[in-house]
Design an enzyme around this catalytic site. Structure first.
Site, PDB file in Angstrom:
ATOM      1  N   HIS A 365       0.801  -1.227   0.000  1.00  0.00           N
ATOM      2  CA  HIS A 365       0.000   0.000   0.000  1.00  0.00           C
ATOM      3  C   HIS A 365       0.825   1.264   0.000  1.00  0.00           C
ATOM      4  O   HIS A 365       0.255   2.358   0.107  1.00  0.00           O
ATOM      5  CB  HIS A 365      -0.924   0.047   1.212  1.00  0.00           C
ATOM      6  CG  HIS A 365      -1.979  -0.999   1.231  1.00  0.00           C
ATOM      7  ND1 HIS A 365      -3.237  -0.805   0.705  1.00  0.00           N
ATOM      8  CD2 HIS A 365      -1.961  -2.274   1.680  1.00  0.00           C
ATOM      9  CE1 HIS A 365      -3.955  -1.902   0.862  1.00  0.00           C
ATOM     10  NE2 HIS A 365      -3.202  -2.815   1.446  1.00  0.00           N
ATOM     11  N   LYS A 556      -8.551  13.749   4.719  1.00  0.00           N
ATOM     12  CA  LYS A 556      -7.665  12.584   4.700  1.00  0.00           C
ATOM     13  C   LYS A 556      -6.676  12.737   5.843  1.00  0.00           C
ATOM     14  O   LYS A 556      -6.615  13.791   6.465  1.00  0.00           O
ATOM     15  CB  LYS A 556      -6.915  12.494   3.373  1.00  0.00           C
ATOM     16  CG  LYS A 556      -6.251  13.818   2.952  1.00  0.00           C
ATOM     17  CD  LYS A 556      -5.588  13.728   1.594  1.00  0.00           C
ATOM     18  CE  LYS A 556      -6.539  13.839   0.426  1.00  0.00           C
ATOM     19  NZ  LYS A 556      -6.659  12.635  -0.374  1.00  0.00           N
ATOM     20  N   ARG A 557      -5.894  11.685   6.133  1.00  0.00           N
ATOM     21  CA  ARG A 557      -4.853  11.831   7.139  1.00  0.00           C
ATOM     22  C   ARG A 557      -3.943  12.996   6.794  1.00  0.00           C
ATOM     23  O   ARG A 557      -3.724  13.304   5.618  1.00  0.00           O
ATOM     24  CB  ARG A 557      -4.022  10.536   7.227  1.00  0.00           C
ATOM     25  CG  ARG A 557      -4.703   9.443   8.020  1.00  0.00           C
ATOM     26  CD  ARG A 557      -4.998   9.846   9.441  1.00  0.00           C
ATOM     27  NE  ARG A 557      -3.801   9.913  10.247  1.00  0.00           N
ATOM     28  CZ  ARG A 557      -3.401   8.971  11.102  1.00  0.00           C
ATOM     29  NH1 ARG A 557      -4.119   7.888  11.272  1.00  0.00           N
ATOM     30  NH2 ARG A 557      -2.305   9.135  11.811  1.00  0.00           N
ATOM     31  N   LYS A 562       0.736  14.396   1.236  1.00  0.00           N
ATOM     32  CA  LYS A 562      -0.616  14.651   0.744  1.00  0.00           C
ATOM     33  C   LYS A 562      -0.836  16.144   0.472  1.00  0.00           C
ATOM     34  O   LYS A 562      -1.813  16.534  -0.136  1.00  0.00           O
ATOM     35  CB  LYS A 562      -1.651  14.126   1.727  1.00  0.00           C
ATOM     36  CG  LYS A 562      -1.631  12.596   1.881  1.00  0.00           C
ATOM     37  CD  LYS A 562      -2.671  12.117   2.881  1.00  0.00           C
ATOM     38  CE  LYS A 562      -2.559  10.639   3.212  1.00  0.00           C
ATOM     39  NZ  LYS A 562      -3.173   9.761   2.191  1.00  0.00           N
ATOM     40  N   THR A 664      -8.602   6.458  -1.948  1.00  0.00           N
ATOM     41  CA  THR A 664      -9.943   5.914  -2.130  1.00  0.00           C
ATOM     42  C   THR A 664     -10.974   7.012  -1.848  1.00  0.00           C
ATOM     43  O   THR A 664     -12.089   6.961  -2.380  1.00  0.00           O
ATOM     44  CB  THR A 664     -10.204   4.709  -1.201  1.00  0.00           C
ATOM     45  OG1 THR A 664      -9.723   5.032   0.112  1.00  0.00           O
ATOM     46  CG2 THR A 664      -9.497   3.466  -1.703  1.00  0.00           C
ATOM     47  N   LYS A 668     -14.681   8.096  -3.639  1.00  0.00           N
ATOM     48  CA  LYS A 668     -15.936   8.379  -2.932  1.00  0.00           C
ATOM     49  C   LYS A 668     -16.469   9.753  -3.333  1.00  0.00           C
ATOM     50  O   LYS A 668     -17.665   9.934  -3.558  1.00  0.00           O
ATOM     51  CB  LYS A 668     -15.708   8.344  -1.413  1.00  0.00           C
ATOM     52  CG  LYS A 668     -15.364   6.948  -0.895  1.00  0.00           C
ATOM     53  CD  LYS A 668     -14.712   6.953   0.490  1.00  0.00           C
ATOM     54  CE  LYS A 668     -13.994   5.627   0.712  1.00  0.00           C
ATOM     55  NZ  LYS A 668     -13.056   5.642   1.841  1.00  0.00           N
TER      56      LYS A 668
HETATM   57  C1  26W Z   1       3.879   0.482   9.846  1.00  0.00           C
HETATM   58  C2  26W Z   1       3.290   1.835   9.814  1.00  0.00           C
HETATM   59  C3  26W Z   1       2.340   1.958   8.713  1.00  0.00           C
HETATM   60  C4  26W Z   1       0.980   1.913   8.978  1.00  0.00           C
HETATM   61  C5  26W Z   1       0.083   2.004   7.958  1.00  0.00           C
HETATM   62  C6  26W Z   1       2.774   2.110   7.437  1.00  0.00           C
HETATM   63  C7  26W Z   1       1.886   2.191   6.408  1.00  0.00           C
HETATM   64  C8  26W Z   1       0.548   2.132   6.663  1.00  0.00           C
HETATM   65  C9  26W Z   1      -0.450   2.143   5.542  1.00  0.00           C
HETATM   66  C10 26W Z   1       0.138   1.510   4.316  1.00  0.00           C
HETATM   67  C11 26W Z   1      -1.013   3.473   5.278  1.00  0.00           C
HETATM   68  C12 26W Z   1      -2.181   3.481   4.338  1.00  0.00           C
HETATM   69  O1  26W Z   1      -3.304   3.518   4.784  1.00  0.00           O
HETATM   70  N1  26W Z   1      -1.933   3.513   3.018  1.00  0.00           N
HETATM   71  C13 26W Z   1      -2.981   3.842   2.079  1.00  0.00           C
HETATM   72  O2  26W Z   1      -3.606   2.666   1.613  1.00  0.00           O
HETATM   73  C14 26W Z   1      -4.736   2.991   0.810  1.00  0.00           C
HETATM   74  C15 26W Z   1      -5.432   1.705   0.453  1.00  0.00           C
HETATM   75  O3  26W Z   1      -4.689   0.995  -0.479  1.00  0.00           O
HETATM   76  C16 26W Z   1      -4.320   3.797  -0.399  1.00  0.00           C
HETATM   77  O4  26W Z   1      -5.469   4.184  -1.090  1.00  0.00           O
HETATM   78  C17 26W Z   1      -3.519   5.021   0.008  1.00  0.00           C
HETATM   79  O5  26W Z   1      -3.021   5.677  -1.133  1.00  0.00           O
HETATM   80  C18 26W Z   1      -2.389   4.633   0.926  1.00  0.00           C
HETATM   81  O6  26W Z   1      -1.739   5.778   1.433  1.00  0.00           O
END
Ligand code: 26W
Length: 818
Positions: A365, A556-557, A562, A664, A668
């Site tokens: 992701h 968004k976060r 971003k 995503t 939406k």
């Molecule tokens: C280990 C720390 C950590 C925690 C969460 C690293 C990375 C993450 C995730 C990968 C963050 C995340 O939510 N990524 C998002 O995933 C979505 C679903 O595929 C994508 O639409 C977003 O672009 C992406 O930032």
């Protein structure tokens, strides 16, 4: 036609009467309250329990059916499931919403208040967690027998409060009063072991490894039913909660050390206490690794038990089970599966590896280096000594094979190795997940291409053909049908009722894109949704915004990539421009921001403060009254998203190209008729391909150009700023304290960061962003054209249904029939 029964009432009336009776029975017998004294929360619990009864029959029926016909099951392993509220989801998908609304209405209770009384299950950070929730709903809808496996966190993502413009974090307590949706399965409990040492023995000339752990924790299952559309199918979301194996350490208790006796309980229970709030930064803490192994081990024990119970042995596992790793967070599952097969079931290495690597697949992701999980070897060894041995063994075989196939490229070995030898020795979970999976996927076309070119370039050469693309999707039940009933009703009228089951029929809307009557209806629906959001703004922030303004939304976060900051720079430029030229044709705008920053992410929190300080200045300046307002809505979560998205006119998707894996929220918003202003990043590119260049505002560098500029090192931020008088003025204003008179240097770190490094290339994209925003103004001032573009967006979003995404996973990765 409604049927009339013998008592002379219609089936509909009968159904309402039954729902009413069920709710009252739950209120009295389960909640234990006289309806006359019930609170909104009591009504929520009684209603949820009444709805749950209907689900339960289907739930148990579904389990029996898939057991009987030996279907392959999908196991979705995810540290996050951001499911939000469930009452409307369950009622709507069971087609009981109108009946329950009427039943509650008869009891003098407004269903909207009951809905609001449900706490949001915030068991996720952002996109990855919400995707897992959408996927669960789509799998149930498509009738794919699936289990979601994760952690039942006592505390979900922190609650954000904005105090004097600063983010403050408070613990989130969704379970404080329990939740009516889950079933505790105390009989489904597993031992999870940690630490200790590994003994090597030779039995019949074969080495055997015996793990003597130093600690045992129990994992207890809680099942939440996930209902598919039209109640077609119900799948379990099985979340694990941690308990001490020896809850009160009897020996200590009997010696009178009552507090000491409970400390083990506290240490064990800590595992499922709280969701790690960090999005896109791998923190590398011990508790996180304990969480990962805890839920992985429980889930694998559970699915292996089930498999053996039904099929007798594990050789057929790959034919009957597909295990999807949602990012690397559960990647230790590769080692755990090997351990179970080798040590507990005495399989040979080759056979164990065949079973493992043909059962697992992995979704990536993010390519941000700071988000790629690695673990220091000493920490990993202390917690999981046997797993480290297994990983070494996997790595040795993998490196040997690589050496043989690429004899002239010794440098390849360090890049494809699971062990990173730089920066202390660390385990790279991405490498492990890749090597142990038959298929690896990215989440948008661009992201998948970049995976092949960057992070996984060398692994892709060693194991060609493993990487596939699966562009993300969203469930239309929640993000259109429930959150935008007005638009849904219109779609049913114009495209036919079947549109609820076949989203591709939304395309029919486009035939009417030029029809003024349809345009007016769409505009009216949007306006009504905006009025609802206006009220939320007034209730929460105490000031008014105008529903006739353009609602320009970035939700968004909070993360630097971003680029909420880019939006804020443009806000300040616009504020200046309106003041210097008040009579020009500015589209009246409300800039709406919402999103949480990780508690430790200082830069992102300062940007939240900047948004709030700009809001304060702009909103109190009479000279821009009616032209510009800035809103920061606190505590962004799924429920707030459900209100903002249907009310948005413009969707800000402005990440530095190459950095947003997919997005995503972009889907939406477009589905709900917002036009996108965005970079050619993530799924924005595919949205553009679907809605057409004329119905989206694209700006900025492409991912290739970003790469090229980074390589060439020119032009620099200094050059960019020198070339843009407007940008210079904005930076001077913010850096000089115009928005922070109480502390003029407050935002200097932000401005200095842009002037010196500008890692996210805001200064490269600023002018082109500004120009794109002026194209937005121009279109907004031609309302028919704007609405036409909104219609074309809605009409062309069907492909982004998560039903399509899941059907692709099912066919091309999991090999399960749909
Ligand atoms: C280990 C720390 C950590 C925690 C969460 C690293 C990375 C993450 C995730 C990968 C963050 C995340 O939510 N990524 C998002 O995933 C979505 C679903 O595929 C994508 O639409 C977003 O672009 C992406 O930032």
């Amino acid at each position: 036609m409604l049927q009339t029964n013998t008592a002379g009432t219609s089936d509909y009336e009968q159904a309402i009467a039954e729902a009413k009776a069920a709710i009252i029975a739950k209120m009295t017998l389960s909640v234990g309250k006289d309806p006359g004294y019930a609170t909104d929360r009591d009504w929520f619990v009684a209603t949820a329990l009444a709805a749950r009864d209907r689900v339960t029959h289907r739930f148990l029926g579904g389990k029996r059916a898939s057991k009987a016909d030996g279907k392959k099951r999908v196991y979705y392993l995810s540290l996050e499931f951001l499911i939000g509220r469930q009452l409307t989801d369950v009622l709507y998908n069971f087609e009981l919403y109108d009946i329950f609304r009427a039943a509650l209405g008869d009891l003098g209770v407004d269903i909207e208040r009951v809905r609001e009384a449900e706490p949001d299950a915030a068991l996720g950070n952002g996109g990855l967690g919400r995707l897992a929730a959408c996927f669960m709903e789509s799998m149930a809808t498509l009738g794919i027998p699936a289990y979601g496996y994760g952690i039942r966190y006592d505390h979900g993502l922190f609650r954000q409060v904005i105090k004097d413009g600063w983010q403050q974090e408070f613990p989130e307590t969704w379970l404080e009063n329990g939740t009516p949706w889950e079933f505790l399965r105390s009989d489904v409990t597993y031992d999870i072991r940690f630490g200790g040492s590994v003994e090597t023995k030779t039995v019949n000339n074969v080495p055997r490894f015996i793990w003597h752990p130093s600690e045992v924790v129990h994992a207890v299952a809680y099942d939440t039913p996930i209902v598919g559309w039209r109640g077609s199918n119900v799948n379990p979301l099985r979340l694990w909660s941690a308990r001490a194996a020896d809850p009160i350490a009897l020996s200590l208790f009997n010696k009178g050390d009552h507090v000491g006796a409970l400390s083990d309980q506290a240490r064990s229970a800590a595992i499922s206490k709280v969701l790690y709030p960090s999005d896109e930064t791998a923190a590398g803490q011990e508790l996180r690794l304990r969480q990962e192994y805890f839920f992985v081990s429980a889930s694998l024990q559970d699915l292996i038990n089930r498999h053996i119970r039904i099929y007798g042995d594990l050789y057929s596992l790959p034919d009957r089970a597909a295990i999807q790793l949602n990012d690397t967070h559960p990647a230790v599952a590769i080692a755990e599966m090997m351990r179970i097969l080798l040590d507990d079931h005495n399989l040979r290495w080759d056979e164990a590896w065949r079973i493992t690597s043909s059962t697992f697949s992995y979704t990536n992701h993010t390519l941000l280096p700071e988000a790629l999980e690695t673990w220091p070897l000493p920490l990993f060894e202390r917690l999981l000594p046997r797993h480290l041995q297994i990983i070494y063994f996997i790595n040795n075989l993998h490196l040997e094979a690589t050496k043989k196939n690429f004899p002239n490229e010794p440098e390849l070995l360090s890049s494809v190795s699971i062990i990173d030898e730089r920066d202390g020795r660390r385990l790279r979970m991405g490498q492990l997940a890749f090597i142990g999976s038959h298929t690896i996927n990215g989440v948008s076309a661009l992201h998948t291409d970049l995976m092949k070119e960057t992070t996984f370039r060398d692994l892709n050469r060693v194991y060609p053909g493993r990487i596939q693309n699966k562009t993300n999707g969203i469930t239309f039940r929640r993000w259109l049908q429930q959150s935008n009933p007005g638009l849904t009703k219109l779609l049913c009228e114009v495209c036919g009722e079947e549109v609820l089951d076949k989203p591709e029929l939304i395309k029919r809307l486009e035939e009417h894109a030029d029809d003024p009557a349809l345009q007016q209806r769409i505009a009216k629906i949007k306006r009504a949704n905006k009025v609802v959001l206006c009220k939320i703004v007034t209730d929460r922030l105490g000031f008014r915004v105008e529903a006739d303004s353009l609602f320009d939304v970035q939700i968004k976060r909070q993360h630097e990539y971003k680029r909420q900051l880019l939006n804020l720079l443009e806000t300040v430029a616009l504020y200046d421009a309106i003041r210097s030229n008040p009579t020009a044709d500015w589209a009246p705008r409300v800039k709406i921001f919402a999103g949480k920053a990780a508690a430790s992410y200082v830069a992102a929190k300062l940007i939240i403060k900047l948004a709030n300080d700009i809001a304060k200045t702009v909103n109190n300046d009479p000279s821009v009254q009616g032209k510009l307002k800035v809103v920061f809505l606190p505590n962004y979560n799924v429920s707030l998203a459900e209100k903002i998205i249907p009310a948005a006119d413009l969707s800000e998707q402005i990440s530095t190209a190459g950095m947003e894996a997919s997005g995503t929220g972009n889907m939406k918003l477009a589905l709900n008729g917002a036009l996108t202003i965005g970079t050619l990043d993530g799924a924005n590119i595919e949205i553009k391909d679907n809605v057409g260049d004329d119905n989206i505002f694209i700006f900025g560098l492409t991912a290739a150009e970003v790469e090229e500029r980074k390589r060439a090192g020119a032009p620099t931020a200094t050059d960019n700023i020198a070339a843009s008088p407007m940008l210079r003025q904005v930076l001077d204003a913010i850096g000089g304290g115009v928005f922070s008179p109480d502390d003029p240097n407050r935002f200097k770190p932000i401005i200095d960061g842009l002037r010196s490094q500008d890692r996210y290339m805001l200064t490269d994209d600023f002018d082109s962003y500004w120009a794109a925003q002026r194209r937005v103004d121009e279109l907004w001032n031609q309302p028919e054209k704007w609405t036409r573009a909104a219609i074309v967006n809605i009409a062309n979003m069907a492909w982004f249904s998560s039903d399509r995404t899941i059907a692709e996973y099912a066919e091309q990765i999991w090999k399960v029939p749909v």
